[in-house]
Design a protein around this motif. Structure first.
Motif, short mmCIF file in Angstrom:
data_model
loop_
_atom_site.label_atom_id
_atom_site.label_comp_id
_atom_site.label_asym_id
_atom_site.label_seq_id
_atom_site.Cartn_x
_atom_site.Cartn_y
_atom_site.Cartn_z
N GLU A 187 0.80 -1.22 0.00
CA GLU A 187 0.00 0.00 0.00
C GLU A 187 0.83 1.27 0.00
O GLU A 187 0.39 2.32 -0.43
CB GLU A 187 -0.93 0.01 1.22
CG GLU A 187 -2.04 -1.04 1.16
CD GLU A 187 -2.99 -0.81 0.00
OE1 GLU A 187 -3.36 0.34 -0.27
OE2 GLU A 187 -3.37 -1.80 -0.65
N ASP A 188 2.08 1.17 0.48
CA ASP A 188 2.89 2.38 0.59
C ASP A 188 3.73 2.63 -0.66
O ASP A 188 4.58 3.52 -0.67
CB ASP A 188 3.81 2.30 1.82
CG ASP A 188 4.73 1.09 1.77
OD1 ASP A 188 4.46 0.17 0.97
OD2 ASP A 188 5.71 1.06 2.55
N ALA A 189 3.51 1.86 -1.72
CA ALA A 189 4.28 2.06 -2.96
C ALA A 189 3.97 3.44 -3.54
O ALA A 189 2.82 3.78 -3.78
CB ALA A 189 3.93 0.97 -3.96
N LYS A 190 5.01 4.21 -3.77
CA LYS A 190 4.85 5.59 -4.26
C LYS A 190 5.06 5.70 -5.77
O LYS A 190 4.61 6.66 -6.39
CB LYS A 190 5.84 6.52 -3.55
CG LYS A 190 5.68 6.57 -2.03
CD LYS A 190 4.37 7.24 -1.63
CE LYS A 190 4.34 7.55 -0.13
NZ LYS A 190 4.42 6.36 0.72
N GLU A 191 5.78 4.73 -6.35
CA GLU A 191 6.13 4.81 -7.77
C GLU A 191 6.10 3.42 -8.41
O GLU A 191 6.49 2.44 -7.78
CB GLU A 191 7.54 5.39 -7.96
CG GLU A 191 7.75 6.77 -7.38
CD GLU A 191 9.21 7.19 -7.51
OE1 GLU A 191 9.53 7.95 -8.44
OE2 GLU A 191 10.02 6.71 -6.67
N ILE A 192 5.66 3.35 -9.65
CA ILE A 192 5.77 2.14 -10.46
C ILE A 192 6.14 2.56 -11.88
O ILE A 192 6.05 3.74 -12.23
CB ILE A 192 4.47 1.31 -10.48
CG1 ILE A 192 3.33 2.14 -11.12
CG2 ILE A 192 4.08 0.83 -9.10
CD1 ILE A 192 2.08 1.31 -11.36
N VAL A 193 6.53 1.60 -12.71
CA VAL A 193 6.92 1.92 -14.09
C VAL A 193 6.23 0.99 -15.06
O VAL A 193 6.08 -0.21 -14.80
CB VAL A 193 8.46 1.86 -14.27
CG1 VAL A 193 9.01 0.48 -13.89
CG2 VAL A 193 8.84 2.20 -15.71
#
Length: 351
Positions: A187-193
């Motif tokens: 849930e705390d993921a701030k960035e993805i690509v």
């Protein structure tokens, strides 16, 4: 209930067996009064002719044309072709011939040229992986004018409906992929690509574009504050991939989760292995051997499969059912959205 035979119908209508056969198959040489008597009895009995036997007896030859993206051996479309040849073998009694043509998925003019060649062949039925709407539409409208049935595989164009479609619900697949990736990321993921393969601004697949739309819809609803980066690798210059990936990860060291919507997840997976980036979670599509190898070795965490061999087989089967056996064909046939990991791949892959 005992099957009604043609000679039984002939006796009831007081006509010859040959007359009944001509009425059933819509042939000429029958008086109007005899035709009406036979048709009335057929209706009363709800008679269904044995189309399989009739097709064998007719000895008619059928030619099907398939239009697929260009690909190398072992890539996604190789499995589609396997399904096509399996169907050809299964329906060999019906004198079917299949011709496969190819187009460059990153060049719309290539599709136009290949489709024109198919029209010149005058096939009885067509199965195709559609490209952009305006280019596919020119082809399909001409097929409609000629009353030539056509099947879509891999991606569907609802604006130009085909006899049938076999493939995943691309939008739902992307939506599902986003949910799985974010469960993995936390849930705390701030960035993805998002990794893409693009040539001159062309993604090369309707399905990939719709997967990304579904993916972004989920992210917008459930993770609106997560930053989505995009890395566009060049579809026709693989030699540039390593440098582009080096540059991206050097400037985005905190990105630990990513996805690609095409079948070449192994490009990123093999790079991650080479660089020892064991903490990056990668998600991709399709069971290419190199993808499966990366999955087993841990550089790809999830793969989504969509049974391309079955798509190829069922597409040809649908043309046979419609043209030869005169069966009704379901218009939309969705493939499952199968989520695979290194723990369950052997049970699925061997099957």
């Amino acid at each position: 209930m005992e099957r009604v035979r043609i000679k039984d119908i002939a006796k009831m209508a007081d006509v010859s067996v040959g007359t009944v056969d001509r009425v059933i198959h819509g042939r000429s040489g029958v008086s109007e009064s005899s035709r009406k008597r036979v048709e009335e009895i057929l209706k009363q009995l709800d008679y269904q002719p044995n189309m399989y036997a009739s097709a064998l007896a007719s000895n008619k030859k059928y030619t099907f044309a398939c239009l697929l993206p260009q690909h190398e051996e072992g890539e996604y479309w190789t499995d589609v072709e396997t399904g096509i040849w399996d169907a050809l073998d299964t329906y060999s009694d019906f004198n079917i011939t299949v011709h496969i043509s190819y187009y460059d998925p990153y060049d719309y003019h290539s599709f136009a040229s290949a489709s024109e060649e198919i029209l010149n062949q005058e096939p009885d039925g067509v199965m195709l992986a559609p490209t952009a709407l305006q280019y596919t539409q020119t082809f399909t409208e001409e097929l409609l004018k000629r009353n030539t049935p056509y099947i879509y595989i891999d991606s569907n164009l609802q604006e130009e409906p085909a006899l049938a479609f076999f493939g995943q619900n691309s939008h739902q697949s992307g939506f599902f992929a986003a949910r799985m990736l974010m469960l993995l990321a936390g849930e705390d993921a701030k960035e993805i690509v998002i990794f893409r393969k693009i040539n001159e601004g062309i993604v090369g697949s309707n399905q990939q574009e719709r997967r990304e739309i579904g993916f972004r819809e989920y992210m917008h609803i459930h993770h609106p504050h997560c930053r989505i980066w995009e890395l566009d690798l060049h579809a026709k210059r693989d030699s540039e991939d390593t440098q582009m990936l080096d540059d991206f990860f050097r400037t985005h060291p905190n990105v630990k989760n990513g996805i690609t919507f095409n079948s070449k997840a192994y490009i990123i997976g093999e790079y991650l292995q080479k660089c020892g980036m064991e903490d990056f979670n990668l998600m991709g599509y399709d069971l290419l051997q190199r993808n499966v190898d990366c999955l087993k070795q841990g550089s790809i965490f999830f793969l989504i499969a969509q049974q391309p061999t079955l798509q190829g087989f069922d597409g040809i089967k649908a043309l046979c059912d419609h043209l030869i056996l005169k069966k009704e064909v379901a218009r939309v046939n969705f493939m499952p959205i199968d989520l695979l990991t290194k723990e369950n791949i052997e049970f699925y892959y061997n099957k």
